[in-house]
Design an enzyme around this catalytic site. Structure first.
Site, PDB file in Angstrom:
ATOM      1  N   GLU A 171      -3.309   1.360  -6.391  1.00  0.00           N
ATOM      2  CA  GLU A 171      -2.632  -0.049  -6.596  1.00  0.00           C
ATOM      3  C   GLU A 171      -2.364  -0.011  -8.168  1.00  0.00           C
ATOM      4  O   GLU A 171      -3.071   0.409  -8.895  1.00  0.00           O
ATOM      5  CB  GLU A 171      -2.996  -1.277  -6.319  1.00  0.00           C
ATOM      6  CG  GLU A 171      -1.880  -2.525  -6.145  1.00  0.00           C
ATOM      7  CD  GLU A 171      -0.966  -1.842  -5.458  1.00  0.00           C
ATOM      8  OE1 GLU A 171       0.272  -1.429  -5.771  1.00  0.00           O
ATOM      9  OE2 GLU A 171      -0.917  -2.099  -4.173  1.00  0.00           O
ATOM     10  N   CYS A 207       0.913  -1.298   0.103  1.00  0.00           N
ATOM     11  CA  CYS A 207       0.078  -0.120   0.048  1.00  0.00           C
ATOM     12  C   CYS A 207       0.824   1.321   0.023  1.00  0.00           C
ATOM     13  O   CYS A 207       1.601   1.487   1.026  1.00  0.00           O
ATOM     14  CB  CYS A 207      -0.739  -0.065   1.147  1.00  0.00           C
ATOM     15  SG  CYS A 207      -1.829   1.473   1.342  1.00  0.00           S
TER      16      CYS A 207
END
Length: 221
Positions: free
Chosen positions: A107, A2
Site C-alpha cells: 500500500e 488492494c
C-alpha cells in the site's frame, strides 16, 4: 484498496499448505511462485468450494461483469459496504465467492512522498475474500476473473490508507467459502477489518513498476 500483493512461498511450500488446509492433493505447474509483485491483470491463485470439495486454480485479476464481457480491465476491488448494491457484483457476492492467497500486500502512503509499504499478518499465508466471474467475450473466448474485497482500514494500516483487503481467519473463511451461506447478513458479518496481528514496513519504490519482481522488493528499507 488492494492493488498489489505478494505470495513468496515456494511451489513445494504452496503444495504442502493447500494439501494440509484444503485437502487439495495436486496443484498446477503453471502456478508462478514465488511472486514478489502481483499486479492487476495477472493470474492469481484462487480457491473456491463447489459444494463438495475445495478447488484451486488461476483467475485473472480484474473482475469483468457479465453485461460487459469485452471489458479489458475490469474491477480489481469490490467494496464490502456497497457490494450488494452494485449490478456488477450482486450475483457474485451470493454465488461466486472465492479467496485469493497471499502472504503480504503493498500500500502507498497517501501524501506527497508516495512511499510504498508492505503489510503482513500473523498468518504465513492468508486468504483474501474475493468474488469471481466467467464471461465469454465477442471472440468466443472464456475469461475467468476475480476482484478482491476491501473494507475500512484498521490499526496501523490506517496511518497510510483508508482501505485494506478483507483478510479472513480460519472461522470467517469457512463461512465465506461455504456456498450454503446466501443470507446477506451472514456474508456481511465476514466482511470486516482483520483483527489479528499486522506488521507494516517501508519497501522500495520500485514496487510501483509491474515489471519489477525480485526478492529485494520485500526487503525493509
Amino acid at each position: 484498496m488492494c492493488g498489489r500483493f505478494t505470495i513468496t512461498v515456494t511451489y513445494d511450500e504452496l503444495q504442502k499448505y493447500v494439501e494440509e488446509k484444503y485437502e487439495i492433493e495436486k496443484i498446477s505447474p503453471d502456478f508462478r511462485v514465488p511472486n514478489y509483485n502481483v499486479a492487476p491483470s495477472m493470474d492469481v491463485i484462487s480457491i473456491l468450494h463447489d459444494g463438495k470439495r475445495y478447488r484451486i486454480g488461476l483467475l485473472k485479476w480484474g473482475f469483468i461483469p457479465s453485461f460487459n464481457p469485452d471489458d479489458k480491465i475490469g474491477f480489481i476491488n469490490a467494496k464490502a459496504e456497497t457490494v450488494f448494491e452494485k449490478p456488477s457484483f450482486k450475483k457474485a457476492i451470493l454465488n461466486q465467492r472465492c479467496v485469493v492467497l497471499a502472504d503480504g500486500y503493498y500500500e502507498w502512503k497517501q501524501d506527497e512522498t508516495k512511499q510504498p509499504y508492505r503489510i503482513t499478518t500473523d498468518q504465513k499465508l492468508f486468504a483474501m475474500a474475493a468474488i469471481w466471474n466467467t464471461v465469454t467475450d465477442s471472440s468466443g473466448k472464456k475469461i475467468h476473473t476475480v476482484a478482491i474485497m476491501t473494507t475500512k482500514a484498521y490499526g496501523i494500516t490506517e496511518e497510510i490508507h483508508e482501505r485494506m483487503p478483507v483478510i479472513l481467519d480460519k472461522d470467517t473463511e469457512k463461512i465465506w467459502l461455504n456456498p450454503k451461506y446466501i443470507d446477506p447478513l451472514d456474508i456481511k458479518s465476514v466482511l470486516q477489518p482483520y483483527k489479528g496481528k499486522i506488521h507494516m514496513y517501508k519497501v522500495s519504490k520500485r514496487v510501483g513498476s509491474p515489471s519489477a519482481n525480485d526478492i529485494e522488493l520485500i526487503e525493509e528499507m
